[in-house]
Write a protein that holds these residues in place. Structure first.
Motif, PDB file in Angstrom:
ATOM      1  N   GLU A 160      41.291  40.115  36.087  1.00  0.00           N
ATOM      2  CA  GLU A 160      40.200  40.801  36.782  1.00  0.00           C
ATOM      3  C   GLU A 160      40.694  42.057  37.493  1.00  0.00           C
ATOM      4  OE1 GLU A 160      39.201  36.557  36.184  1.00  0.00           O
ATOM      5  OE2 GLU A 160      40.936  37.614  37.011  1.00  0.00           O
ATOM      6  N   GLN A 161      41.902  41.994  38.077  1.00  0.00           N
ATOM      7  CA  GLN A 161      42.461  43.170  38.747  1.00  0.00           C
ATOM      8  C   GLN A 161      42.752  44.283  37.747  1.00  0.00           C
ATOM      9  OE1 GLN A 161      45.697  40.826  40.753  1.00  0.00           O
ATOM     10  NE2 GLN A 161      45.180  42.129  42.489  1.00  0.00           N
ATOM     11  N   ALA A 162      43.338  43.916  36.613  1.00  0.00           N
ATOM     12  CA  ALA A 162      43.651  44.926  35.599  1.00  0.00           C
ATOM     13  C   ALA A 162      42.382  45.579  35.066  1.00  0.00           C
ATOM     14  CB  ALA A 162      44.446  44.288  34.459  1.00  0.00           C
ATOM     15  N   LEU A 163      41.342  44.780  34.858  1.00  0.00           N
ATOM     16  CA  LEU A 163      40.086  45.341  34.368  1.00  0.00           C
ATOM     17  C   LEU A 163      39.446  46.247  35.416  1.00  0.00           C
ATOM     18  CD1 LEU A 163      38.517  42.256  32.545  1.00  0.00           C
ATOM     19  CD2 LEU A 163      39.671  44.229  31.522  1.00  0.00           C
ATOM     20  N   ALA A 164      39.528  45.861  36.682  1.00  0.00           N
ATOM     21  CA  ALA A 164      38.973  46.690  37.747  1.00  0.00           C
ATOM     22  C   ALA A 164      39.700  48.029  37.814  1.00  0.00           C
ATOM     23  CB  ALA A 164      39.058  45.960  39.083  1.00  0.00           C
ATOM     24  N   ARG A 165      41.011  48.006  37.632  1.00  0.00           N
ATOM     25  CA  ARG A 165      41.781  49.258  37.629  1.00  0.00           C
ATOM     26  C   ARG A 165      41.365  50.149  36.487  1.00  0.00           C
ATOM     27  NH1 ARG A 165      47.272  47.780  36.071  1.00  0.00           N
ATOM     28  NH2 ARG A 165      46.419  48.072  33.989  1.00  0.00           N
ATOM     29  N   GLU A 166      41.212  49.576  35.298  1.00  0.00           N
ATOM     30  CA  GLU A 166      40.818  50.377  34.141  1.00  0.00           C
ATOM     31  C   GLU A 166      39.418  50.955  34.325  1.00  0.00           C
ATOM     32  OE1 GLU A 166      42.704  51.318  31.687  1.00  0.00           O
ATOM     33  OE2 GLU A 166      44.408  50.172  32.482  1.00  0.00           O
ATOM     34  N   ALA A 167      38.508  50.161  34.887  1.00  0.00           N
ATOM     35  CA  ALA A 167      37.156  50.659  35.126  1.00  0.00           C
ATOM     36  C   ALA A 167      37.167  51.799  36.124  1.00  0.00           C
ATOM     37  CB  ALA A 167      36.264  49.515  35.618  1.00  0.00           C
TER      38      ALA A 167
END
Length: 261
Positions: A160-167
């Motif tokens: 979830e953290q990695a996806l939030a960073r990419e978003a």
């Protein structure tokens, strides 16, 4: 047979031709005890910042190896693709294998993530020790394959953290101003679009691969919401340790190193 290659940190390599230095403990032991190198043998040193240094052994005493370093050579073997592999944690030694081969295939950044179906759980001290180990795997892979720049191995994050960073990066002002937007891809067996149908990327590529059981439905949905495009690789379901590497190799064939010039 090519000369063996050894990584030394920038602080360990004295810049300038025709200077003498002692190899660090690890490389020195490997050169003396494993490879059984002797005085007069050639080798190559690199510091991970680009380029390399030819060197020749002057003296070997047990685990201590003294070498004379030559002039810096501006040799680069980096891929034309700026590729980040986001890999869900795998069991056993699969992560080592995936990281090692990803480095050989030219991946620039390796982001391990904890997903809901990951069989391995890492946090605190265990995560820090595993990160140190993976960094060693990346260095050894560079020594073997000829890369002179060490890829980034990032600390373990929750998916979830990695996806939030990419978003967040996709929505950044510089991206909106027309900069080269990253192509974000997620491997899903049910995806309608094959990787081969995509046009060549104009900027970096970020590729997400799930763990042994794949991504949970809510994780797949979160990846799509974060701007990832679902793609598939052929009609078969690949194991996690196969999927990312097969995709990277396919990207190199389609858009990168493996194309004929």
């Amino acid at each position: 047979m090519t000369d063996p290659r050894f990584f030394c940190s920038p602080a360990q390599i004295v810049l300038g031709p025709d200077l003498s230095l002692e190899l660090p403990e690890g490389p020195g032991r490997h050169a003396a005890r494993v490879l059984r190198l002797e005085a007069g043998d050639g080798l190559v040193l690199f510091d991970g910042q680009g380029g390399e240094y030819p060197a020749r052994i002057e003296r070997v005493t047990k685990d201590r190896v003294q070498v004379r370093i030559g002039a810096h050579r501006a040799v680069e073997r980096e891929s034309s693709l700026d590729l980040t592999l986001i890999q869900a944690l795998q069991g056993g030694d699969k992560m080592d294998f995936t990281l090692q081969k990803a480095v050989e295939l030219g991946v620039r950044r390796f982001q391990p993530v904890a997903s809901r179906r990951s069989v391995v759980r890492l946090d605190g001290e265990r995560a820090a020790k595993r990160l140190d180990h993976w960094q060693g795997v990346a260095v050894a892979a560079c020594e073997q394959c000829g890369r002179n720049r060490i890829p980034q191995v990032l600390p373990v994050q929750a998916l979830e953290q990695a996806l939030a960073r990419e978003a967040a990066e996709a929505a950044a002002p510089e991206a909106a101003a027309g900069g080269a937007q990253a192509l974000r891809l997620v491997l899903l067996p049910e995806a309608a679009v094959p990787l081969t149908a995509l046009p060549p990327p104009a900027g970096p590529v970020v590729f997400l691969v799930g763990a042994e059981g794949g991504l949970a439905p809510e994780e797949s949905a979160a990846a799509l919401a974060a701007g990832f495009t679902p793609v598939r690789l052929g009609p078969r379901i690949l194991r996690t340790e196969t999927a990312g590497l097969a995709a990277v190799a396919a990207m190199q064939a389609l858009w990168g190193d493996f194309r004929e010039e």
